[in-house]
Motif scaffolding. Structure first.
Motif, PDB file in Angstrom:
ATOM      1  N   GLN A 355       0.831  -1.208   0.000  1.00 33.76           N
ATOM      2  CA  GLN A 355       0.000   0.000   0.000  1.00 33.76           C
ATOM      3  C   GLN A 355       0.866   1.258   0.000  1.00 33.76           C
ATOM      4  O   GLN A 355       0.616   2.203  -0.763  1.00 33.76           O
ATOM      5  CB  GLN A 355      -0.926  -0.001   1.219  1.00 33.76           C
ATOM      6  CG  GLN A 355      -1.996  -1.088   1.181  1.00 33.76           C
ATOM      7  CD  GLN A 355      -2.670  -1.274   2.533  1.00 33.76           C
ATOM      8  OE1 GLN A 355      -2.368  -0.569   3.500  1.00 33.76           O
ATOM      9  NE2 GLN A 355      -3.581  -2.231   2.621  1.00 33.76           N
ATOM     10  N   CYS A 356       1.891   1.252   0.843  1.00 32.44           N
ATOM     11  CA  CYS A 356       2.778   2.420   0.928  1.00 32.44           C
ATOM     12  C   CYS A 356       3.614   2.570  -0.341  1.00 32.44           C
ATOM     13  O   CYS A 356       3.841   3.680  -0.823  1.00 32.44           O
ATOM     14  CB  CYS A 356       3.691   2.294   2.148  1.00 32.44           C
ATOM     15  SG  CYS A 356       2.806   2.227   3.719  1.00 32.44           S
ATOM     16  N   GLU A 357       4.059   1.435  -0.896  1.00 36.45           N
ATOM     17  CA  GLU A 357       4.842   1.458  -2.129  1.00 36.45           C
ATOM     18  C   GLU A 357       4.013   2.012  -3.291  1.00 36.45           C
ATOM     19  O   GLU A 357       4.517   2.795  -4.106  1.00 36.45           O
ATOM     20  CB  GLU A 357       5.310   0.044  -2.461  1.00 36.45           C
ATOM     21  CG  GLU A 357       6.152  -0.032  -3.738  1.00 36.45           C
ATOM     22  CD  GLU A 357       6.452  -1.459  -4.142  1.00 36.45           C
ATOM     23  OE1 GLU A 357       7.626  -1.762  -4.400  1.00 36.45           O
ATOM     24  OE2 GLU A 357       5.503  -2.266  -4.210  1.00 36.45           O
ATOM     25  N   ARG A 358       2.736   1.629  -3.332  1.00 34.76           N
ATOM     26  CA  ARG A 358       1.862   2.102  -4.412  1.00 34.76           C
ATOM     27  C   ARG A 358       1.759   3.626  -4.391  1.00 34.76           C
ATOM     28  O   ARG A 358       1.860   4.291  -5.431  1.00 34.76           O
ATOM     29  CB  ARG A 358       0.478   1.473  -4.259  1.00 34.76           C
ATOM     30  CG  ARG A 358      -0.445   1.710  -5.458  1.00 34.76           C
ATOM     31  CD  ARG A 358      -1.745   0.935  -5.312  1.00 34.76           C
ATOM     32  NE  ARG A 358      -1.493  -0.505  -5.231  1.00 34.76           N
ATOM     33  CZ  ARG A 358      -1.735  -1.241  -4.155  1.00 34.76           C
ATOM     34  NH1 ARG A 358      -2.239  -0.683  -3.052  1.00 34.76           N
ATOM     35  NH2 ARG A 358      -1.492  -2.527  -4.160  1.00 34.76           N
ATOM     36  N   GLU A 359       1.575   4.201  -3.198  1.00 30.35           N
ATOM     37  CA  GLU A 359       1.477   5.661  -3.081  1.00 30.35           C
ATOM     38  C   GLU A 359       2.808   6.331  -3.416  1.00 30.35           C
ATOM     39  O   GLU A 359       2.835   7.393  -4.035  1.00 30.35           O
ATOM     40  CB  GLU A 359       1.032   6.042  -1.665  1.00 30.35           C
ATOM     41  CG  GLU A 359      -0.371   5.580  -1.305  1.00 30.35           C
ATOM     42  CD  GLU A 359      -1.417   6.082  -2.275  1.00 30.35           C
ATOM     43  OE1 GLU A 359      -1.362   7.266  -2.649  1.00 30.35           O
ATOM     44  OE2 GLU A 359      -2.289   5.290  -2.685  1.00 30.35           O
ATOM     45  N   ALA A 360       3.901   5.709  -2.996  1.00 31.39           N
ATOM     46  CA  ALA A 360       5.228   6.263  -3.295  1.00 31.39           C
ATOM     47  C   ALA A 360       5.474   6.280  -4.800  1.00 31.39           C
ATOM     48  O   ALA A 360       5.993   7.262  -5.355  1.00 31.39           O
ATOM     49  CB  ALA A 360       6.304   5.446  -2.587  1.00 31.39           C
ATOM     50  N   LEU A 361       5.099   5.197  -5.486  1.00 33.59           N
ATOM     51  CA  LEU A 361       5.272   5.133  -6.939  1.00 33.59           C
ATOM     52  C   LEU A 361       4.432   6.190  -7.646  1.00 33.59           C
ATOM     53  O   LEU A 361       4.876   6.795  -8.630  1.00 33.59           O
ATOM     54  CB  LEU A 361       4.885   3.742  -7.445  1.00 33.59           C
ATOM     55  CG  LEU A 361       6.017   2.719  -7.564  1.00 33.59           C
ATOM     56  CD1 LEU A 361       5.466   1.348  -7.892  1.00 33.59           C
ATOM     57  CD2 LEU A 361       7.028   3.149  -8.617  1.00 33.59           C
ATOM     58  N   ARG A 362       3.217   6.406  -7.146  1.00 34.85           N
ATOM     59  CA  ARG A 362       2.371   7.444  -7.746  1.00 34.85           C
ATOM     60  C   ARG A 362       3.029   8.817  -7.621  1.00 34.85           C
ATOM     61  O   ARG A 362       2.993   9.619  -8.565  1.00 34.85           O
ATOM     62  CB  ARG A 362       0.996   7.443  -7.077  1.00 34.85           C
ATOM     63  CG  ARG A 362       0.097   6.291  -7.523  1.00 34.85           C
ATOM     64  CD  ARG A 362      -1.181   6.240  -6.728  1.00 34.85           C
ATOM     65  NE  ARG A 362      -2.019   5.099  -7.137  1.00 34.85           N
ATOM     66  CZ  ARG A 362      -2.978   4.570  -6.401  1.00 34.85           C
ATOM     67  NH1 ARG A 362      -3.238   5.069  -5.197  1.00 34.85           N
ATOM     68  NH2 ARG A 362      -3.674   3.551  -6.848  1.00 34.85           N
ATOM     69  N   ALA A 363       3.622   9.085  -6.462  1.00 34.55           N
ATOM     70  CA  ALA A 363       4.314  10.364  -6.261  1.00 34.55           C
ATOM     71  C   ALA A 363       5.493  10.479  -7.226  1.00 34.55           C
ATOM     72  O   ALA A 363       5.734  11.545  -7.811  1.00 34.55           O
ATOM     73  CB  ALA A 363       4.792  10.483  -4.815  1.00 34.55           C
ATOM     74  N   PHE A 364       6.231   9.389  -7.411  1.00 34.54           N
ATOM     75  CA  PHE A 364       7.374   9.405  -8.330  1.00 34.54           C
ATOM     76  C   PHE A 364       6.912   9.642  -9.760  1.00 34.54           C
ATOM     77  O   PHE A 364       7.473  10.482 -10.482  1.00 34.54           O
ATOM     78  CB  PHE A 364       8.132   8.081  -8.230  1.00 34.54           C
ATOM     79  CG  PHE A 364       9.228   7.942  -9.245  1.00 34.54           C
ATOM     80  CD1 PHE A 364      10.456   8.538  -9.045  1.00 34.54           C
ATOM     81  CD2 PHE A 364       9.029   7.219 -10.417  1.00 34.54           C
ATOM     82  CE1 PHE A 364      11.478   8.418  -9.991  1.00 34.54           C
ATOM     83  CE2 PHE A 364      10.032   7.089 -11.359  1.00 34.54           C
ATOM     84  CZ  PHE A 364      11.264   7.693 -11.147  1.00 34.54           C
ATOM     85  N   MET A 365       5.893   8.906 -10.179  1.00 38.17           N
ATOM     86  CA  MET A 365       5.414   9.021 -11.560  1.00 38.17           C
ATOM     87  C   MET A 365       4.863  10.420 -11.846  1.00 38.17           C
ATOM     88  O   MET A 365       4.972  10.920 -12.970  1.00 38.17           O
ATOM     89  CB  MET A 365       4.332   7.971 -11.830  1.00 38.17           C
ATOM     90  CG  MET A 365       4.828   6.532 -11.794  1.00 38.17           C
ATOM     91  SD  MET A 365       6.052   6.208 -13.081  1.00 38.17           S
ATOM     92  CE  MET A 365       6.503   4.515 -12.689  1.00 38.17           C
ATOM     93  N   ALA A 366       4.276  11.048 -10.834  1.00 40.24           N
ATOM     94  CA  ALA A 366       3.705  12.379 -11.032  1.00 40.24           C
ATOM     95  C   ALA A 366       4.784  13.422 -11.286  1.00 40.24           C
ATOM     96  O   ALA A 366       4.549  14.418 -11.976  1.00 40.24           O
ATOM     97  CB  ALA A 366       2.877  12.778  -9.813  1.00 40.24           C
ATOM     98  N   ARG A 367       5.984  13.193 -10.759  1.00 40.97           N
ATOM     99  CA  ARG A 367       7.033  14.211 -10.873  1.00 40.97           C
ATOM    100  C   ARG A 367       8.109  13.858 -11.903  1.00 40.97           C
ATOM    101  O   ARG A 367       8.654  14.751 -12.558  1.00 40.97           O
ATOM    102  CB  ARG A 367       7.687  14.419  -9.501  1.00 40.97           C
ATOM    103  CG  ARG A 367       8.717  15.544  -9.485  1.00 40.97           C
ATOM    104  CD  ARG A 367       9.072  15.966  -8.079  1.00 40.97           C
ATOM    105  NE  ARG A 367       9.949  17.129  -8.092  1.00 40.97           N
ATOM    106  CZ  ARG A 367      10.373  17.765  -7.021  1.00 40.97           C
ATOM    107  NH1 ARG A 367       9.971  17.358  -5.816  1.00 40.97           N
ATOM    108  NH2 ARG A 367      11.177  18.813  -7.108  1.00 40.97           N
TER     109      ARG A 367
END
Length: 615
Positions: A355-367
């Motif tokens: 769950q935490c990794e999924r949110e972290a990846l979303r933050a990375f992909m957004a930037r």
């Protein structure tokens, strides 16, 4: 910002430099997208007044009241956007072009090129009418192909048509502001709009003489580079006598028509100016704008021609590195909000990590952007795998401490009985075994022991085996043979517990390896979605270019310019072919392959499966 600051200053040696004060201001607003509006034009034509109006202020950018140019270099003012929540309006007021005191045409050209490169809307400010003199004064636009490169290939100097045709992908919207306009907006006896006035002024002449080429060149460049264009005309704001006090005048002291024209101009710029983007549609933030300015100015100082591709790649390195750091921070933040250690099972912990990794990846992909070889995404995978391992270690430690404390508390009662000699009597060993079993059963009832419950129990019982064997040997009710058999049973039970612990560890290891595969699938899925989104944005850019060129082709045919229309048709065919290739671009598969290579280095659990797939 309370007031404007100098973004790009003229140096003593005639060069340019980005000021640290401006960079600090831009870094301070790192994340909100920026809408960048720049104004350029001849010196002493009232550019700064319009910029103050866009800022919603009476004063700010220096107006001056003499024939001397007041603004030097490029000045910047960052304000909350009046129409777009969560956006920053960045106003760039440029040094007046053609300043006779400065007499440096090369500096003027670079100032104009930087205004084009940094803005999402460019306002060109002039006085009087849009006539041949006005076009001649806008010769800077004809030099853009010599001052800006799109791609690294091609060296320097004037670019090939196919390259300069790409300008439209990242050039700003163009607004021509005509000040002190005294004519009637009429053409051939009918009223026309300001936009029609501009388009009429941009019409080309047929013919191939040198004079015709010179006449057409600035018009062709504006039509080619700035297909999204708008025109506003402004009557004089007040009497000539009051012009020197323009910023001091109250609104009711200005001409009503001028006030209405300024209001329309501001509304258009506020509502129609888009966030600044770089090729590929990635939205620019304040910090990114500062880094772009540094890259372009450094290129100019080195004697090179600013290259958009180089600037974007340099920016990508900075942003992607920051994206990794931001993603790790998001992971830790999410973990802090969700984690309650120890978890009862490894699977529960791995689901928390996922769950935490999924949110972290979303933050990375957004930037992140232009991470073509997945180097930064691979780095993030490594960081998150390390975070998972640390999470497992902390979880095991928390479980171990809780289990050990529970066992020690339960054992204390048995220990007291051992000290008192309760078991040092005939039949005491069986009594000890019964009490120890009750202790084990009570231990199993203790909640939230976590993943180390069985292993800690096994280790704890093993550590107390010496005491158990002493009690066994002192039990006079048992024969030597019975003691031997009891010792063997104790060893067998211990071996069985050890086997179960090893079996549990093996199962947990398989779960962790399976989680690496899940992690790779999550990375792959989010990368696919990002690449598909980028493909769609690129396709939209190409379609927009195609629509603009089709419109220009229609105008060229109406004006009877068949040779130019033929060249435009060739450009359109190239674009159409590029659009077809974008339906299934090779760089998507290439990026996914790079991700697999990066994953094999940090997620050993997936190496075998990927190797078989590649084979």
């Amino acid at each position: 910002m309370e007031q404007p600051v100098c973004l790009i200053a003229n140096t003593a040696d005639g060069g340019l430099e980005v000021t640290e004060e401006a960079l600090e201001a831009l870094r301070g607003m790192d994340q909100p997208p920026v809408v960048v509006v720049a104004i350029a034009g001849l010196y002493r034509t009232g550019k700064s007044y319009l910029m103050n109006k866009l800022a919603g202020k009476r004063t700010g950018f220096s107006l001056g009241s003499t024939i001397q140019s007041h603004t030097k270099g490029i000045w910047m003012w960052c304000l909350p956007h009046p129409r777009r929540a969560g956006h920053t309006l960045v106003l760039l007021d440029t040094e007046g072009l053609g300043d006779v005191e400065k007499g440096d045409a090369k500096n003027d050209t670079w100032i104009f090129a930087l205004a084009v490169l940094l803005s999402s809307t460019l306002v060109y400010n002039s006085r009087g009418t849009i006539d041949q003199q006005a076009m001649d004064q806008l010769h800077y636009v004809t030099e853009l192909t010599e001052r800006i490169k799109v791609k690294v290939a091609g060296g320097g100097g004037r670019q090939e048509g196919a390259d300069s045709a790409e300008f439209v992908r990242f050039f700003p919207a163009f607004v021509w502001a005509v000040r002190d306009f005294m004519l009637q907006l009429e053409l051939d006896g009918r009223e026309i709009t300001e936009d029609e006035y501009l388009e009429s002024a941009l019409k080309l002449k047929p013919g191939s003489s040198e004079q015709t080429k010179l006449y057409n060149l600035p018009r062709e460049c504006i039509r080619r580079f700035f297909p999204a264009r708008k025109c506003f005309v402004f009557v004089p704001p007040t009497s000539r006598r009051k012009m020197s006090r323009l910023e001091e005048l109250q609104e009711d002291e200005l001409e009503p028509e001028f006030r209405e024209q300024v209001a329309r101009f501001c509304r258009h710029v506020w509502e129609m100016s888009q966030p600044k983007t770089i090729p590929g549609g990635h939205v620019v933030t304040g910090a990114m704008l500062g880094n772009l300015a540094v890259t372009y100015v450094d290129a100019i100082r080195s004697g090179a021609v600013p290259c958009v591709e180089i600037a974007v790649l340099a920016l990508a390195q900075i942003e992607n590195s920051a994206a990794v750091g931001e993603a790790v921070a998001v992971y830790k933040e999410q973990l802090g909000q969700r984690a309650a250690l120890p978890t009862e099972t490894v699977q529960e912990l791995l689901e928390l990590h996922a769950q935490c990794e999924r949110e972290a990846l979303r933050a990375f992909m957004a930037r992140a952007f232009k991470d073509d070889d997945c180097r930064f995404q691979g780095e993030l995978m490594r960081h998150l795998e390390e975070q998972k391992q640390e999470l497992c270690r902390r979880n095991e430690l928390a479980s171990s401490e809780r289990c050990t404390a529970a066992l020690q508390e339960l054992w204390d009662e048995l220990d007291d009985r051992i000290v008192l000699g309760v078991y040092s009597v005939p039949g005491g060993y069986q009594c000890f075994l019964d009490d120890r079993q009750r202790m084990v059963e009570r231990y199993r009832q203790v909640p939230a022991k976590g993943v180390k419950a069985d292993e800690v129990l096994q280790e704890f019982l093993q550590s107390k085996e010496v005491a158990a064997q002493n009690i066994l040997q002192m039990d006079e009710a048992l024969t030597e043979k019975e003691k031997e058999m009891a010792a063997e049973r104790a060893w067998a039970k211990a071996a069985e517990r050890e086997r179960q612990v090893l079996q549990q560890k093996e199962a947990e290891l398989q779960q962790k390896l399976k989680d690496q595969e899940r992690s790779y699938q999550e990375n792959q899925q989010q990368l696919k979605e990002k690449l598909e989104d980028e493909r769609k944005k690129l396709l939209e850019e190409k379609h927009k270019m195609l629509d603009q060129k089709l419109k220009e082709l229609e105008n060229l045919k109406k004006e009877g310019l068949q040779a130019k229309a033929t060249r435009m048709e060739a450009e359109i065919q190239r674009l159409q072919q590029q659009n077809k290739e974008l339906q299934n671009p090779p760089w998507i598969e290439s990026a996914l392959g790079s991700l697999g290579e990066a994953a094999c280095l940090v997620l050993p659990g997936i190496f075998g499966k990927l190797f078989r797939r590649w084979s």
